[in-house]
Write a protein that holds these residues in place. Sequence first.
Motif, short mmCIF file in Angstrom:
data_model
loop_
_atom_site.label_atom_id
_atom_site.label_comp_id
_atom_site.label_asym_id
_atom_site.label_seq_id
_atom_site.Cartn_x
_atom_site.Cartn_y
_atom_site.Cartn_z
N ALA A 88 2.80 -18.98 11.31
CA ALA A 88 1.74 -18.07 10.88
C ALA A 88 0.44 -18.36 11.63
CB ALA A 88 1.53 -18.19 9.37
N LEU A 89 0.14 -19.65 11.84
CA LEU A 89 -1.05 -20.01 12.62
C LEU A 89 -0.93 -19.51 14.06
CD1 LEU A 89 -1.76 -23.67 11.46
CD2 LEU A 89 -3.25 -21.68 11.12
N ILE A 90 0.25 -19.70 14.65
CA ILE A 90 0.48 -19.23 16.02
C ILE A 90 0.26 -17.72 16.08
CG2 ILE A 90 2.24 -18.88 17.81
CD1 ILE A 90 3.47 -21.59 16.82
N ASP A 91 0.83 -16.99 15.13
CA ASP A 91 0.69 -15.53 15.12
C ASP A 91 -0.77 -15.11 14.95
OD1 ASP A 91 3.43 -15.39 15.43
OD2 ASP A 91 3.82 -14.92 13.31
N THR A 92 -1.49 -15.79 14.06
CA THR A 92 -2.90 -15.47 13.83
C THR A 92 -3.71 -15.67 15.10
OG1 THR A 92 -2.75 -16.02 11.48
CG2 THR A 92 -4.95 -16.07 12.48
N LEU A 93 -3.52 -16.81 15.75
CA LEU A 93 -4.27 -17.09 16.99
C LEU A 93 -3.85 -16.14 18.11
CD1 LEU A 93 -4.28 -21.00 17.01
CD2 LEU A 93 -6.13 -19.46 16.30
N THR A 94 -2.56 -15.89 18.23
CA THR A 94 -2.05 -15.00 19.27
C THR A 94 -2.65 -13.60 19.13
OG1 THR A 94 0.00 -16.27 19.46
CG2 THR A 94 0.05 -14.00 20.27
N ASN A 95 -2.78 -13.13 17.90
CA ASN A 95 -3.34 -11.79 17.67
C ASN A 95 -4.81 -11.69 18.05
OD1 ASN A 95 -0.91 -10.71 16.79
ND2 ASN A 95 -1.28 -11.25 14.66
N LEU A 153 0.32 -26.00 19.69
CA LEU A 153 -0.67 -26.68 20.53
C LEU A 153 -0.93 -25.92 21.83
CD1 LEU A 153 0.51 -30.30 19.79
CD2 LEU A 153 -1.72 -29.31 19.14
N PHE A 154 0.10 -25.31 22.40
CA PHE A 154 -0.10 -24.47 23.58
C PHE A 154 -0.99 -23.28 23.22
CE2 PHE A 154 1.05 -20.69 26.02
CZ PHE A 154 0.72 -21.12 27.30
N THR A 155 -0.67 -22.64 22.12
CA THR A 155 -1.45 -21.48 21.68
C THR A 155 -2.88 -21.88 21.36
OG1 THR A 155 0.58 -20.50 20.77
CG2 THR A 155 -1.52 -19.59 19.98
N PHE A 156 -3.03 -23.03 20.71
CA PHE A 156 -4.37 -23.50 20.35
C PHE A 156 -5.17 -23.83 21.60
CE2 PHE A 156 -7.39 -26.70 18.60
CZ PHE A 156 -8.04 -25.86 17.72
N ALA A 157 -4.53 -24.39 22.62
CA ALA A 157 -5.21 -24.67 23.88
C ALA A 157 -5.76 -23.38 24.49
CB ALA A 157 -4.26 -25.36 24.86
N ARG A 158 -4.93 -22.36 24.52
CA ARG A 158 -5.38 -21.06 25.04
C ARG A 158 -6.54 -20.53 24.21
NH1 ARG A 158 -2.14 -16.49 25.03
NH2 ARG A 158 -3.54 -15.72 26.63
#
Length: 171
Positions: A88-95, A153-158
């Motif tokens: 869910a965190l990945i999806d939120t950040l990705t969006n 962590l990859f998504t958060f880095a971006r």
Amino acid sequence: MKIYTRTGDKGSTQIYVDKAVRVDKDDLIVQSYGEMDELNSHIGLLCTMVKAEHKNMLHNVQRKLFQAGFAISASTTLQQDDIDSLEALIDTLTNKMSPNTSFVLPGGSTAGAQAHVCRAVCRRAERAVISLAKHHDVPEVVYAYLNRLSDFLFTFARFVNIEAGVDEAPV
């Protein structure tokens, strides 16, 4: 209580599985603990570099890493919901970002670069746990969590790089 016990001076340490057991410090279990400890420390360093609003999220990840270690040894509260939360965190950040269309070089802002270091250390911890699982019972939730954590962590880095206004360098 003293921090030192001198019981490990000859290359062994005590771990807790279903009971206390003495093992060599290069045992796969100890190596897996060490990889997760290093990851947790790198995430702690990352916490010092990010906005206050992101710290609680990272502290939660750190707590879950302790639960992953407990799963290897004796008991854990780590469960599928924890993996779902990371997704869910990945999806939120990705969006909140434009689509990722290429491989990117690790780096960017200081926080982004540290998040990439965390991702790489997480992958190493995952490999250590997979090796351990060939010889010991390791709940699948542990390596699934580590796998998803590296994605986070990859998504958060971006995300922190974009938040800092730093362009990603494509490969």
